[in-house]
Design a protein around this motif. Structure first.
Motif, mmCIF file in Angstrom:
data_model
loop_
_atom_site.group_PDB
_atom_site.id
_atom_site.type_symbol
_atom_site.label_atom_id
_atom_site.label_comp_id
_atom_site.label_asym_id
_atom_site.label_seq_id
_atom_site.Cartn_x
_atom_site.Cartn_y
_atom_site.Cartn_z
ATOM 1 N N ALA A 1 0.969 -1.323 -0.108
ATOM 2 C CA ALA A 1 0.157 0.009 0.020
ATOM 3 C C ALA A 1 0.834 1.097 0.049
ATOM 4 C CB ALA A 1 -0.694 -0.041 1.494
ATOM 5 N N MET A 2 1.783 1.174 0.808
ATOM 6 C CA MET A 2 2.828 2.520 0.652
ATOM 7 C C MET A 2 3.622 2.481 -0.586
ATOM 8 S SD MET A 2 6.372 2.845 2.955
ATOM 9 C CE MET A 2 7.370 4.309 2.593
ATOM 10 N N GLN A 3 3.750 1.494 -1.207
ATOM 11 C CA GLN A 3 4.365 1.596 -2.525
ATOM 12 C C GLN A 3 3.501 2.428 -3.630
ATOM 13 O OE1 GLN A 3 5.294 -2.271 -4.440
ATOM 14 N NE2 GLN A 3 6.962 -1.218 -5.302
ATOM 15 N N ALA A 4 2.287 1.830 -3.628
ATOM 16 C CA ALA A 4 1.250 2.395 -4.189
ATOM 17 C C ALA A 4 0.884 3.900 -4.060
ATOM 18 C CB ALA A 4 -0.181 1.661 -4.095
ATOM 19 N N ASN A 5 1.053 4.506 -2.580
ATOM 20 C CA ASN A 5 0.938 5.538 -2.224
ATOM 21 C C ASN A 5 2.036 6.451 -2.982
ATOM 22 O OD1 ASN A 5 -1.536 5.380 -1.138
ATOM 23 N ND2 ASN A 5 -0.795 4.899 1.041
ATOM 24 N N LEU A 6 3.220 5.974 -2.926
ATOM 25 C CA LEU A 6 4.437 6.599 -3.226
ATOM 26 C C LEU A 6 4.260 6.881 -4.896
ATOM 27 C CD1 LEU A 6 7.451 7.622 -2.888
ATOM 28 C CD2 LEU A 6 8.255 5.240 -3.442
ATOM 29 N N ARG A 7 4.059 5.835 -5.540
ATOM 30 C CA ARG A 7 3.471 5.763 -7.250
ATOM 31 C C ARG A 7 2.871 7.194 -7.247
ATOM 32 N NH1 ARG A 7 3.607 -0.433 -8.320
ATOM 33 N NH2 ARG A 7 5.698 -0.599 -8.001
ATOM 34 N N THR A 8 1.616 7.291 -6.538
ATOM 35 C CA THR A 8 0.399 8.290 -6.449
ATOM 36 C C THR A 8 1.106 9.470 -6.269
ATOM 37 O OG1 THR A 8 -1.232 6.904 -6.144
ATOM 38 C CG2 THR A 8 -1.711 9.173 -5.912
ATOM 39 N N ALA A 9 2.003 9.385 -5.127
ATOM 40 C CA ALA A 9 2.472 10.880 -4.978
ATOM 41 C C ALA A 9 3.586 11.420 -5.956
ATOM 42 C CB ALA A 9 3.275 10.778 -3.417
ATOM 43 N N ALA A 10 4.528 10.486 -6.550
ATOM 44 C CA ALA A 10 5.243 10.842 -7.570
ATOM 45 C C ALA A 10 4.565 11.403 -8.821
ATOM 46 C CB ALA A 10 6.236 9.618 -7.867
ATOM 47 N N ALA A 11 3.501 10.609 -9.109
ATOM 48 C CA ALA A 11 2.926 10.971 -10.378
ATOM 49 C C ALA A 11 2.056 12.202 -9.981
ATOM 50 C CB ALA A 11 1.653 9.943 -10.545
ATOM 51 N N SER A 12 1.926 12.781 -9.116
ATOM 52 C CA SER A 12 1.340 14.205 -8.857
ATOM 53 C C SER A 12 2.206 15.300 -8.467
ATOM 54 C CB SER A 12 0.166 13.876 -7.674
ATOM 55 O OG SER A 12 0.452 13.773 -6.454
ATOM 56 N N GLY A 13 3.796 14.660 -8.279
ATOM 57 C CA GLY A 13 4.704 15.842 -8.109
ATOM 58 C C GLY A 13 4.908 16.160 -6.941
ATOM 59 N N GLN A 14 4.304 15.272 -5.772
ATOM 60 C CA GLN A 14 4.458 15.515 -4.512
ATOM 61 C C GLN A 14 6.005 14.919 -3.808
ATOM 62 O OE1 GLN A 14 1.325 13.858 -2.425
ATOM 63 N NE2 GLN A 14 -0.152 15.335 -3.028
ATOM 64 N N VAL A 15 6.603 14.063 -5.047
ATOM 65 C CA VAL A 15 7.833 13.580 -4.551
ATOM 66 C C VAL A 15 8.645 13.694 -5.810
ATOM 67 C CG1 VAL A 15 9.067 11.566 -3.970
ATOM 68 C CG2 VAL A 15 6.766 11.844 -3.217
ATOM 69 N N SER A 16 9.742 14.019 -5.738
ATOM 70 C CA SER A 16 10.563 14.281 -6.907
ATOM 71 C C SER A 16 10.955 12.721 -7.498
ATOM 72 C CB SER A 16 11.872 14.966 -6.634
ATOM 73 O OG SER A 16 12.684 14.212 -5.751
ATOM 74 N N ALA A 17 11.467 12.783 -8.812
ATOM 75 C CA ALA A 17 11.813 11.383 -9.173
ATOM 76 C C ALA A 17 12.951 10.622 -8.472
ATOM 77 C CB ALA A 17 12.240 11.510 -10.655
ATOM 78 N N GLU A 18 14.004 11.593 -8.220
ATOM 79 C CA GLU A 18 15.195 10.950 -7.396
ATOM 80 C C GLU A 18 14.851 10.557 -5.906
ATOM 81 O OE1 GLU A 18 19.246 12.666 -5.511
ATOM 82 O OE2 GLU A 18 18.697 13.457 -7.306
ATOM 83 N N ARG A 19 13.920 11.340 -5.422
ATOM 84 C CA ARG A 19 13.565 10.791 -4.013
ATOM 85 C C ARG A 19 12.574 9.524 -4.114
ATOM 86 N NH1 ARG A 19 13.237 13.157 1.307
ATOM 87 N NH2 ARG A 19 15.172 13.974 0.384
ATOM 88 N N SER A 20 11.725 9.667 -4.980
ATOM 89 C CA SER A 20 10.833 8.508 -5.130
ATOM 90 C C SER A 20 11.614 7.238 -5.479
ATOM 91 C CB SER A 20 9.958 8.812 -6.448
ATOM 92 O OG SER A 20 9.021 7.484 -6.485
ATOM 93 N N ALA A 21 12.911 7.364 -6.187
ATOM 94 C CA ALA A 21 13.765 6.142 -6.769
ATOM 95 C C ALA A 21 14.321 5.692 -5.355
ATOM 96 C CB ALA A 21 14.530 6.667 -7.615
ATOM 97 N N SER A 22 14.813 6.657 -4.252
ATOM 98 C CA SER A 22 15.433 6.195 -3.383
ATOM 99 C C SER A 22 14.637 5.468 -2.231
ATOM 100 C CB SER A 22 15.957 7.336 -2.621
ATOM 101 O OG SER A 22 16.547 7.449 -1.403
ATOM 102 N N ILE A 23 13.252 6.162 -2.280
ATOM 103 C CA ILE A 23 12.603 5.383 -1.261
ATOM 104 C C ILE A 23 12.051 4.055 -1.839
ATOM 105 C CG2 ILE A 23 10.062 5.557 -0.286
ATOM 106 C CD1 ILE A 23 10.771 8.599 -0.111
ATOM 107 N N GLN A 24 11.801 3.781 -3.263
ATOM 108 C CA GLN A 24 11.187 2.460 -3.836
ATOM 109 C C GLN A 24 12.679 1.649 -3.645
ATOM 110 O OE1 GLN A 24 8.569 1.711 -5.281
ATOM 111 N NE2 GLN A 24 9.520 -0.397 -5.152
ATOM 112 N N SER A 25 13.893 2.091 -3.589
ATOM 113 C CA SER A 25 14.904 1.075 -3.455
ATOM 114 C C SER A 25 14.934 0.602 -2.035
ATOM 115 C CB SER A 25 16.265 1.771 -3.446
ATOM 116 O OG SER A 25 16.452 2.176 -4.930
ATOM 117 N N ALA A 26 14.584 1.312 -1.131
ATOM 118 C CA ALA A 26 14.314 0.937 0.155
ATOM 119 C C ALA A 26 13.371 0.020 0.375
ATOM 120 C CB ALA A 26 14.386 2.028 1.368
#
Length: 155
Positions: free
Chosen positions: A62-87
């Protein structure tokens, strides 16, 4: 199970590190999104610390889905999203290992239970056989005694 597992520590460490510094300029992670992700991380950590790895995995998905939604809406930068996704990927791997180990342990416990039940049934059957033999011997002795008593009366 209140002990802190290495997995729960990994969840906290791996997921909190990418969220640290969320107030840096330029904004690569909005504060509200960081707060939401941190709340989700806490729930994942608590579930894994409690040994509820399936729930932790669901929460992580669920967190991963929320991260994708936040990244798609510009609330998370691509670099930060990639870092969080790696974790997330690292923790997902650890959770999969824990879940697989729990399944193996449950199967082993079920097999041990079945073996114990089979042994108990075999022991009960053996006792029943011995009891049946004893009753048959007693019946034979009773029949012989009855025959002897009849012969003694007839004489």
């Amino acid at each position: 199970m209140n002990r802190r597992s290495p997995l729960s520590m990994a969840v906290a460490t791996l997921l909190l590190l990418p969220l640290a510094g969320c107030t840096a300029a330029p904004v690569d992670l909005h504060a509200a999104t960081a707060e939401q992700l941190q709340t989700e991380i806490l729930a994942i950590s608590e579930a894994s610390a409690a040994g509820d790895f399936a729930d932790a995995q669901s929460l992580l998905t669920a967190m991963q889905a929320n991260l994708r939604t936040a990244a798609a809406s510009g609330q998370v930068s691509a670099e930060r999203s990639a870092s969080i996704q790696s974790a997330i990927n690292l923790v997902q791997g650890d959770l999969t290992v824990e879940i697989d180990a729990a399944v193996v342990a449950a199967e082993a416990a079920a097999q041990a239970e079945a073996q114990a039940a089979a042994e108990a049934a075999a022991a009960a059957a053996e006792r029943n056989n011995e009891d049946a033999k004893d009753r048959a011997e007693q019946a034979k002795d009773d029949a012989e005694n009855a025959k002897k008593n009849r012969e003694d009366r007839d004489d």
